[in-house]
Design an enzyme around this catalytic site. Sequence first.
Site, PDB file in Angstrom:
ATOM      1  N   THR A 271      -7.150  -5.867  -2.805  1.00 39.40           N
ATOM      2  CA  THR A 271      -7.814  -4.683  -3.341  1.00 39.40           C
ATOM      3  C   THR A 271      -6.916  -3.482  -3.125  1.00 39.40           C
ATOM      4  O   THR A 271      -6.300  -3.332  -2.076  1.00 39.40           O
ATOM      5  CB  THR A 271      -9.181  -4.456  -2.658  1.00 39.40           C
ATOM      6  OG1 THR A 271     -10.010  -5.575  -2.931  1.00 39.40           O
ATOM      7  CG2 THR A 271      -9.875  -3.206  -3.189  1.00 39.40           C
ATOM      8  N   PHE A 273      -6.766   0.495  -2.762  1.00 37.51           N
ATOM      9  CA  PHE A 273      -7.616   1.634  -2.413  1.00 37.51           C
ATOM     10  C   PHE A 273      -6.860   2.929  -2.700  1.00 37.51           C
ATOM     11  O   PHE A 273      -5.622   2.955  -2.621  1.00 37.51           O
ATOM     12  CB  PHE A 273      -7.942   1.607  -0.915  1.00 37.51           C
ATOM     13  CG  PHE A 273      -8.824   0.452  -0.530  1.00 37.51           C
ATOM     14  CD1 PHE A 273     -10.200   0.588  -0.460  1.00 37.51           C
ATOM     15  CD2 PHE A 273      -8.271  -0.795  -0.252  1.00 37.51           C
ATOM     16  CE1 PHE A 273     -11.013  -0.481  -0.112  1.00 37.51           C
ATOM     17  CE2 PHE A 273      -9.069  -1.874   0.088  1.00 37.51           C
ATOM     18  CZ  PHE A 273     -10.447  -1.719   0.166  1.00 37.51           C
TER      19      PHE A 273
END
Length: 681
Positions: A271, A273
Amino acid sequence: MAGVEKFRAELDRLDAQLLDLLAGRIKAVHEIGRMKQRSGLPVLDVERERELLTRILAMAGERGLSQHFVAQIFRQLIRYGRSTQEALLTPMQHRSPVVCYQGSRGAYSWLAARKFFAVRGGELRLTGTETYDGAVAALTSGEVDYAVLPLENTVAGFFHEVIDLISRGACAIVGEEIIPIDLCLVAVKGATLASLETVYSHPVVLKQCAPFLSTLDGVRSESWIDSAEAARKVHDDRQQTQAAIASRHAAELFDLAILKENISSNVHDATRFVVVAKESCPVDSLLPAKTSISLTVPNQAGVLSGIFSAFGERGINLGKLESRPALDDPRQMRFYLEIDGNGADDNVTAAIETVRRTAGSLRILGCYVDRAKLETESDDLLERARGSVQPKVQPPGPVQAKERQRQAAAPAKTAPVRPGTKGFKYDVARGGERSTVQVGNAVFGGGSFVVIAGPCAVENHEQLDTAARDVRDAGGLVLRGGVFKPRTSPYSFQGLGWEGLRMLREAGDRYGLPIVTEVMAPEQVRRVAEQADMLQVGARNMQNFDLLREVGRTDRPVLLKRGMMASIDEFLLAAEYIMAQGNFRVVLCERGIRTFETAVRATLDLSAVPVLRERTHLPVCVDPSHAAGRRNLVAPLARGAHAVGADAIMVEIHPDPENALCDGPQALSGQALAELVEGFG
Ligand code: PEP
Ligand code: MN
């Protein structure tokens, strides 16, 4: 125990020294960054780092250290150094920042925040909010200095809500962080897959694991605020019917057992961010940067291509383009863009100004360090450095006089010149030195002739037990057995899978033999590597590049079989794929190729053996069984392999060939194997 205590004390002392050295190294990296910044010299000195890494990996080899592990450690060290310099060049306004993230302690956002700010010094205060909205509100009201929010995930895609919040809010993106996602199914101790009724996690996480969850019969998924909160709930409720999907870190934090790891549908799940602040923050031109933009343009033909050319004509790459609905005005289209470039660069500014002329509205959301580029640059450096390092040559095992003569009769071992062949970095025989690969008591390439034997496929306990005993009694040093079988027909026996692997491991342990088995898919690799001593890549998968990369990331030796239509160059490049990932323990296996000849199953290319020995430092094995296809040809071909200088053979045996589920006609009996091995003296 007194002895153990002594060595533990020694370990503690060495660990403290390592940390002191690490602190000293980081300080030096910091000082160099500062001096270069002052004198205007570029911070990244590729040549210097290349030299340094070349030296380090060579030194690791001299000390008998695993280059694979040293490479991993230095990969991290380089990342750490780069982040330190990044922090120096992009100073944060706040010495002791208050940072909020969506979720709770242990969540991936929390990990991202800690990772991003860790290298920036100062005291970090972290606070979780329930929603993304709440995090942005806390930032804009001045309650916190930064918010860390997820922007995109490799499986679930973009977090549109986050993009929209940032586009609308009075804030700017000042950094990004990439976190690998190691999703595990976690539950209270004592719970099993069978005892579960409900699995809790963040909805995006549940989506990432949907294929795995569908294999759990009668188990419901329920959305929870985030993965860490789901772990907390499971911990607090103490029910064996509940599980959460969370990180390994969260499992440790809430004292939960891991029922199954790596359950995401994507092996490279990560992921990205973004770190958001109230004000934008310039990025030093010495660092790779990205700029995020949000814009609306008229919904007309040619407008979008105009945007592409504004960037393309100036040589600026458009890294991301996300379309967002502009429901309030159907005459407009709304987009989120990420461009590779620094927002302060004249070229980038000119492109943005061109786009602005056609745009209804355009907002620069921020300029920040391109994390992926910063990290890949280090990796590329490392790869380049390793390309010029000689793989470690282990001391040869006991060599018999007869063996020495045979090896001496093999062709010259000097490094060949291969005009016109590009891309070979690791396979070249350097100065005639050959690598050895050790698997249990077997040393491939060490001068002795290793025999791998076992059934084509693991079929049942009795068959495997007899075969394993026959291998040991015949003097074989490695037990083979297929559990994932690459069969030409989908209706043929496909192997016993994980259960077969467990049986093979047990048989190996029972008879003191290391085991080798084939992996067919990248997803299997890590789990098979936990059990098997050596991983086989079969002929049909020799150019399954994802599989090659995945076995290259393990620390298990690899038996790479030549594809039946593969040239020697292609064979060696497949080995390069594995070694380029840091795993140098590759044994090549010639197993016959397809020619016009139909009298045998495949034409055993015995000339490949001396050619491979001439062109690489890697040990060479021959599989006479799959080449012959008929049992009476196996022994003569095996003797041929021995005569032309092979380091090993792999032979299939079966206690009851007539009833074998796979490759019966080519299987030798235990007795025939013993006679064959006997002949090699
Ligand atoms: C095997 O060794 O089990 C096998 C299937 O061989 P190949 O990949 O060479 O056909
Ligand atoms: Mn077979």
